[in-house]
Scaffold this active site. Structure first.
Site, mmCIF file in Angstrom:
data_model
loop_
_atom_site.group_PDB
_atom_site.id
_atom_site.type_symbol
_atom_site.label_atom_id
_atom_site.label_comp_id
_atom_site.label_asym_id
_atom_site.label_seq_id
_atom_site.Cartn_x
_atom_site.Cartn_y
_atom_site.Cartn_z
ATOM 1 N NE ARG A 274 -4.211 -1.653 0.106
ATOM 2 C CZ ARG A 274 -5.121 -1.929 0.870
ATOM 3 N NH1 ARG A 274 -5.390 -1.097 1.824
ATOM 4 N NH2 ARG A 274 -6.038 -3.025 0.397
ATOM 5 N NE ARG B 32 -7.511 4.931 2.740
ATOM 6 C CZ ARG B 32 -8.523 4.426 3.274
ATOM 7 N NH1 ARG B 32 -9.412 4.716 3.701
ATOM 8 N NH2 ARG B 32 -7.862 3.164 3.568
ATOM 9 N NE ARG C 104 -9.971 8.700 -2.174
ATOM 10 C CZ ARG C 104 -10.502 8.087 -1.148
ATOM 11 N NH1 ARG C 104 -10.533 6.837 -1.001
ATOM 12 N NH2 ARG C 104 -11.040 9.180 -0.338
ATOM 13 C CG ASP D 66 -8.924 -3.166 -4.594
ATOM 14 O OD1 ASP D 66 -8.175 -2.630 -3.598
ATOM 15 O OD2 ASP D 66 -9.797 -4.034 -4.301
ATOM 16 C CE1 TYR E 248 -12.868 -8.211 1.228
ATOM 17 C CE2 TYR E 248 -11.049 -9.481 0.587
ATOM 18 C CZ TYR E 248 -11.641 -8.542 1.247
ATOM 19 O OH TYR E 248 -10.800 -7.977 2.341
HETATM 20 O O1 1CP Z 1 0.149 0.297 -3.213
HETATM 21 C C1 1CP Z 1 -0.427 -0.889 -3.290
HETATM 22 O O2 1CP Z 1 -0.243 -1.764 -2.410
HETATM 23 C C2 1CP Z 1 -1.361 -1.013 -4.742
HETATM 24 C C3 1CP Z 1 -2.606 -1.048 -4.553
HETATM 25 C C4 1CP Z 1 -3.301 -1.883 -3.735
HETATM 26 C C5 1CP Z 1 -3.379 -3.316 -3.812
HETATM 27 C C6 1CP Z 1 -2.226 -4.387 -3.795
HETATM 28 C C7 1CP Z 1 -4.565 -1.712 -3.340
HETATM 29 C C8 1CP Z 1 -5.260 -0.274 -3.245
HETATM 30 N N1 1CP Z 1 -5.324 -2.500 -2.642
HETATM 31 C C9 1CP Z 1 -4.414 -3.636 -2.804
HETATM 32 C C10 1CP Z 1 -4.864 -5.003 -2.475
HETATM 33 C C11 1CP Z 1 -6.088 -5.427 -1.885
HETATM 34 N N2 1CP Z 1 -7.482 -4.858 -1.935
HETATM 35 C C12 1CP Z 1 -6.129 -6.452 -0.872
HETATM 36 C C13 1CP Z 1 -5.061 -7.196 -0.529
HETATM 37 C C14 1CP Z 1 -4.172 -6.813 0.449
HETATM 38 C C15 1CP Z 1 -4.752 -6.608 1.980
HETATM 39 O O3 1CP Z 1 -4.817 -7.515 2.646
HETATM 40 O O4 1CP Z 1 -4.681 -5.375 2.335
HETATM 41 C C16 1CP Z 1 -7.480 -6.530 -0.319
HETATM 42 C C17 1CP Z 1 -7.975 -7.571 0.687
HETATM 43 C C18 1CP Z 1 -8.216 -5.478 -0.850
HETATM 44 C C19 1CP Z 1 -9.694 -5.043 -0.754
HETATM 45 C C20 1CP Z 1 -9.832 -3.519 -0.307
HETATM 46 N N3 1CP Z 1 -9.582 -2.662 -1.277
HETATM 47 C C21 1CP Z 1 -10.043 -3.373 1.056
HETATM 48 C C22 1CP Z 1 -10.309 -4.067 2.377
HETATM 49 C C23 1CP Z 1 -11.697 -4.521 2.486
HETATM 50 C C24 1CP Z 1 -12.054 -5.366 3.573
HETATM 51 O O5 1CP Z 1 -13.050 -4.912 4.397
HETATM 52 O O6 1CP Z 1 -11.524 -6.268 3.908
HETATM 53 C C25 1CP Z 1 -10.051 -1.882 1.087
HETATM 54 C C26 1CP Z 1 -10.263 -1.006 2.161
HETATM 55 C C27 1CP Z 1 -9.820 -1.566 -0.412
HETATM 56 C C28 1CP Z 1 -9.614 -0.151 -1.075
HETATM 57 C C29 1CP Z 1 -8.223 0.097 -1.453
HETATM 58 N N4 1CP Z 1 -7.456 -0.474 -2.286
HETATM 59 C C30 1CP Z 1 -6.230 0.171 -2.537
HETATM 60 C C31 1CP Z 1 -6.204 1.352 -1.759
HETATM 61 C C32 1CP Z 1 -5.259 2.386 -1.599
HETATM 62 C C33 1CP Z 1 -7.615 1.366 -1.048
HETATM 63 C C34 1CP Z 1 -8.055 2.504 -0.147
HETATM 64 C C35 1CP Z 1 -8.939 3.416 -0.988
HETATM 65 C C36 1CP Z 1 -9.107 4.656 -0.776
HETATM 66 O O7 1CP Z 1 -8.224 5.561 -1.223
HETATM 67 O O8 1CP Z 1 -9.875 5.245 -0.046
#
Ligand code: 1CP
Length: 343
Positions: free
Chosen positions: A23, A27, A36, A73, A150
């Site tokens: 990540r 944010r 964003r 994502d 999911y």
């Molecule tokens: O910078 C990076 O790492 C690249 C981008 C990236 C990656 C590899 C994002 C952006 N998401 C992911 C993977 C991801 N997405 C995973 C696997 C890794 C982990 O366990 O964190 C998972 C489970 C998700 C699903 C997801 N997407 C969630 C979790 C939801 C939950 O309740 O379990 C969330 C909050 C997101 C949104 C997201 N994805 C990425 C970002 C930066 C964000 C936040 C969104 C925002 O800007 O508000």
């Protein structure tokens, strides 16, 4: 081969490990929040190649990282397979749910995914042209079990209960869903590699909830093995990092069983244990507690140093045990990198 990350993945022991962060575009960076806002919402950011490439590059302008990870994502693939996907501000992602065999059968075929996912391939092409020559570009997808949790529940769940319930109620339908995701993931990641991704990471964030040994074999190890094997057949030499989060002792043997070149560790196992039991099989990535990037101070410096020293006699990529959080202090990232390089 000059890129440090590729050298570590090829099994080389390096004087200082390559560094990147899960990540790393996110944010905690004000420039990410600004881009964003310009995109309007998270999904528009993912699907607008110029903006997705911009946020991928932002952390590299601030920090001397050895890798960039594609900004996208894991939930975009379910959307391309036909699930509805939207983000609720302040809460997180939501998908339409899957509760029946008929819904599994109604998913689109794997080769239909490219239409929706083509902007992601375009982001990779832009990045491949813009990244500094020493920086490695990482593409990724969710591992089938995590993606299925999911798709079934329609949201993140604390115990992945709905996915376990579906697996118990109709194992054949559940297996069919895992197969559909596995096949689509192979096509998705192959297209990422063709567009310019140099390494692939598979995120199995909920692997740890597969506590039954047969389930773990069938739904975490076997789909990962199939994906790694298919990718390496189509793209010989492509390195794969697997992140079966929460496996604990089960990390042992995971690289050999799946063919992954590297296992990424959460922060529940110790780096000394990983040096003893994992580095003999593969490169190891991880496992700094992301909390330390909020709190900083001496604890951050000493822990970054301890991990680096513990894993220095084998192939190692420095990273966090999970994603950096929105409340992390960017200055602590700079301190972390200095501590790793000075260890
Ligand atoms: O910078 C990076 O790492 C690249 C981008 C990236 C990656 C590899 C994002 C952006 N998401 C992911 C993977 C991801 N997405 C995973 C696997 C890794 C982990 O366990 O964190 C998972 C489970 C998700 C699903 C997801 N997407 C969630 C979790 C939801 C939950 O309740 O379990 C969330 C909050 C997101 C949104 C997201 N994805 C990425 C970002 C930066 C964000 C936040 C969104 C925002 O800007 O508000």
């Amino acid at each position: 081969m000059t890129k440090l990350l590729l050298r570590a993945l090829a099994g080389e022991t390096l004087p200082t490990p390559p560094i990147w962060m899960m990540r790393q575009a996110g944010r905690y960076l004000p420039e990410y929040r600004a881009t964003r806002a310009k995109a309007g919402d998270f999904l528009s950011l993912c699907y607008t190649p110029e903006l997705a490439a911009e946020v991928t590059l932002q952390p590299l302008r601030r920090f001397d990282f050895d890798a960039a990870i594609l900004f996208a994502d894991i939930l975009l693939l379910p959307q391309a397979l036909g699930s509805e996907l939207w983000f609720v501000t302040g809460e997180g992602p939501r998908l339409s749910t899957i509760t029946t065999r008929a819904q599994v059968d109604a998913l689109k075929p794997g080769d239909a995914i490219h239409e929706r996912l083509s902007p992601i391939y375009e982001t990779i092409r832009i990045l491949a042209g813009e990244l500094p020559k020493e920086t490695t570009l990482i593409g990724f997808a969710g591992a089938p079990w995590t993606v299925a949790t999911y798709m079934i529940a329609g949201r993140g769940t604390p115990d992945q209960g709905p996915a376990h319930d579906f697996k118990t109620a109709d194992r054949a339908a559940f297996s069919a869903l895992i197969d559909r995701i596995t096949e689509a993931t192979i096509l998705y990641l192959s297209a990422q590699i063709e567009a310019g991704a140099e390494v692939i990471k598979l995120f199995d964030s909920w692997a740890g909830s597969l506590r039954d040994e047969n389930d773990r074999h069938e739904f975490a190890i076997e789909p990962t093995r199939r994906i790694v094997s298919a990718l390496k057949t189509r793209h010989p030499g492509i390195p794969v990092i697997a992140f079966p989060r929460g496996l604990g002792e089960g990390y042992r043997g995971f690289a050999q069983a799946t063919g992954a070149d590297c296992v990424a560790l959460d922060n529940s196992v110790s780096p000394d244990w990983a040096a003893r039991h994992l580095q003999c099989d593969s490169c190891v990535q991880g496992n700094l507690d992301p909390q330390l990037l909020i709190t900083g101070g001496d604890a951050l410096i000493s822990e970054a140093g301890r991990i680096t020293r513990a894993l220095r006699n084998g192939p190692h990529i420095f990273n966090l045990g999970h994603g950096i959080t929105p409340d992390a202090d960017p200055d602590n990232v700079t301190r972390m990198i200095e501590a790793v390089r000075g260890a």
